[in-house]
Design a protein around this motif. Structure first.
Motif, PDB file in Angstrom:
ATOM      1  N   GLY A  14       1.850   8.188   0.277  1.00 30.03           N
ATOM      2  CA  GLY A  14       0.624   7.245   0.378  1.00 30.03           C
ATOM      3  C   GLY A  14      -0.598   7.778   1.071  1.00 30.03           C
ATOM      4  O   GLY A  14      -0.090   8.652   1.950  1.00 30.03           O
ATOM      5  N   ASP A  15      -1.613   7.421   0.909  1.00 27.30           N
ATOM      6  CA  ASP A  15      -2.998   7.925   1.934  1.00 27.30           C
ATOM      7  C   ASP A  15      -3.344   7.005   2.681  1.00 27.30           C
ATOM      8  O   ASP A  15      -4.396   7.304   3.421  1.00 27.30           O
ATOM      9  CB  ASP A  15      -4.164   8.178   0.629  1.00 27.30           C
ATOM     10  N   SER A  16      -2.561   5.918   3.124  1.00 29.05           N
ATOM     11  CA  SER A  16      -3.154   4.862   4.009  1.00 29.05           C
ATOM     12  C   SER A  16      -3.201   5.587   5.634  1.00 29.05           C
ATOM     13  O   SER A  16      -2.190   6.499   5.666  1.00 29.05           O
ATOM     14  CB  SER A  16      -2.360   3.718   4.155  1.00 29.05           C
ATOM     15  N   LEU A  17      -3.877   5.554   6.292  1.00 33.40           N
ATOM     16  CA  LEU A  17      -4.002   6.170   7.501  1.00 33.40           C
ATOM     17  C   LEU A  17      -2.829   5.693   8.254  1.00 33.40           C
ATOM     18  O   LEU A  17      -2.127   6.519   9.239  1.00 33.40           O
ATOM     19  CB  LEU A  17      -5.523   5.617   8.400  1.00 33.40           C
ATOM     20  N   TYR A  18      -2.230   4.541   8.387  1.00 26.88           N
ATOM     21  CA  TYR A  18      -1.054   3.905   8.942  1.00 26.88           C
ATOM     22  C   TYR A  18      -0.001   3.924   8.167  1.00 26.88           C
ATOM     23  O   TYR A  18      -0.079   3.744   7.182  1.00 26.88           O
ATOM     24  CB  TYR A  18      -1.551   2.733   9.673  1.00 26.88           C
ATOM     25  N   CYS A  19       1.112   4.118   8.792  1.00 22.29           N
ATOM     26  CA  CYS A  19       2.338   3.981   7.674  1.00 22.29           C
ATOM     27  C   CYS A  19       2.768   2.493   7.842  1.00 22.29           C
ATOM     28  O   CYS A  19       3.202   1.944   8.752  1.00 22.29           O
ATOM     29  CB  CYS A  19       3.264   4.821   8.743  1.00 22.29           C
ATOM     30  N   HIS A  20       2.796   2.110   6.541  1.00 21.19           N
ATOM     31  CA  HIS A  20       3.536   0.724   6.146  1.00 21.19           C
ATOM     32  C   HIS A  20       4.914   1.089   5.636  1.00 21.19           C
ATOM     33  O   HIS A  20       5.414   1.168   4.638  1.00 21.19           O
ATOM     34  CB  HIS A  20       2.721   0.055   5.033  1.00 21.19           C
ATOM     35  N   GLN A  40       6.899  -0.710   2.764  1.00 22.80           N
ATOM     36  CA  GLN A  40       6.781  -0.219   1.604  1.00 22.80           C
ATOM     37  C   GLN A  40       7.195   1.139   0.936  1.00 22.80           C
ATOM     38  O   GLN A  40       7.701   1.174   0.023  1.00 22.80           O
ATOM     39  CB  GLN A  40       5.149  -0.271   1.333  1.00 22.80           C
ATOM     40  N   HIS A  73      -2.925  11.063   7.319  1.00 24.80           N
ATOM     41  CA  HIS A  73      -2.290   9.757   7.292  1.00 24.80           C
ATOM     42  C   HIS A  73      -1.068   9.510   7.975  1.00 24.80           C
ATOM     43  O   HIS A  73      -0.849  10.575   9.021  1.00 24.80           O
ATOM     44  CB  HIS A  73      -1.676   9.460   5.630  1.00 24.80           C
ATOM     45  N   ASP A  74      -0.258   8.375   8.178  1.00 26.28           N
ATOM     46  CA  ASP A  74       0.723   7.950   8.921  1.00 26.28           C
ATOM     47  C   ASP A  74       0.388   8.453  10.411  1.00 26.28           C
ATOM     48  O   ASP A  74       1.230   8.868  11.305  1.00 26.28           O
ATOM     49  CB  ASP A  74       2.064   8.793   8.552  1.00 26.28           C
TER      50      ASP A  74
END
Length: 314
Positions: A298-304, A307, A238-239
């Motif tokens: 968080g598990d999102s590939l990109y860093c939001h 949030q 992620h990130d």
């Protein structure tokens, strides 16, 4: 890796030499075209000379950019000065568009008041100009990295635009000689200007993408993430951040999720495997952070970042 580095430095040296030689050839012929355009009264020749001046400027700036890029990394510029190449390529793109607009404005004036043009002299000067441009373009294509390096590419596009300018001036001279059609001079100037502006917009689009920290377009990020996750012991990624410093230097940073019970030595081994996988895609600089399963990113590939800014500082 050292062989690859050697090749890169070799191409870097040949890029500089090609720029220097091309710069002196173009500068010399630019003076001939300015005198020729002034004596024959041809806008097509003068516009070609104006474009040759921008060529010489572009080549000089590109040369300067390579010189800057060689400056050592320091505490003030931790990435060094490689990005200067992109700034100069951006300026080259802007000068292409500026010259195109200038020629179009001048050509529109000529429609109302077409001057006498000495077409035989114009033909002679533009024919030699075409030859000079063909030689320089061929020399640049053969001996430098006009595809991979955006700095070289923007300089090469200037020369190609110039070559079109010479073709246009020859066509205009022939039309004036055959049919006495003096409007051929400004019409050809406008057509060539539109082609020059198109090259300029192309360079601008590429350089702005890099300046906006855009990811290299040839890398499929979803496929890359899937490959990383397929590495044994990697539970997630992620990130991810992927960007370009300068034409041929891409960078990546990401977090890898491993089992919390993994030893430091095992984690290092996994990290090295993932690093090699990424470097094989042409991404030279890789920074990987190791996380356990209980990370709070968080598990999102990109860093939001908006949030989770409170729990994850960049």
């Amino acid at each position: 890796m050292s062989a690859e580095h050697h090749n890169h430095s070799h191409s870097h040296t040949s890029n500089k030499k090609v720029l220097a030689v091309s710069f002196f050839i173009i500068m010399g012929y630019m003076l001939v075209e300015i005198i020729g355009g002034w004596l024959t009264g041809s806008l097509a020749l003068l516009s070609d000379a104006g474009h040759m001046f921008s060529d010489a400027l572009a080549l000089g700036l590109s040369l300067l950019a390579f010189k800057f890029g060689e400056k050592a990394v320091n505490a003030r510029q931790t990435f060094g000065y490689k990005r200067v190449e992109i700034l100069f390529a951006l300026f080259n793109g802007l000068t292409l568009i500026g010259i195109a607009l200038f020629i179009i404005i001048e050509a529109v004036e000529r429609f109302n008041n077409p001057p006498e043009v000495a077409s035989a002299g114009m033909l002679a000067v533009s024919a030699i100009g075409l030859l000079v441009n063909i030689i320089v373009a061929w020399y640049m294509l053969k001996n430098s990295d006009t595809e991979g390096n955006i700095n070289m590419k923007s300089a090469y596009l200037h020369v190609l635009g110039d070559l079109l300018g010479s073709v246009g001036a020859i066509a205009a001279a022939l039309l004036i000689m055959a049919f006495g059609w003096t409007l051929a001079d400004p019409i050809v100037s406008i057509l060539v200007s539109l082609l020059i502006a198109r090259s300029g917009l192309d360079v601008l689009q590429n350089t702005l993408h890099i300046l906006m920290q855009g990811a290299p377009k040839y890398i499929d990020q979803a496929a890359l993430a899937a490959e990383i996750q397929a590495v044994p012991q990697v539970l997630g990624v992620h990130d991810l951040h992927l960007w370009t410093l300068t034409s041929d230097r891409h960078l990546l940073s990401a977090h890898l999720v491993l089992d919390g019970a993994t030893t430091v030595a095992q984690a290092q081994s996994v990290r090295q495997t993932v690093e090699r996988l990424i470097q094989a895609k042409g991404i030279a600089h890789v920074t990987l952070q190791i996380d356990a399963q209980n990370h709070a990113h968080g598990d999102s590939l990109y860093c939001h970042s908006e949030q989770n800014a409170h729990e994850h500082r960049h």
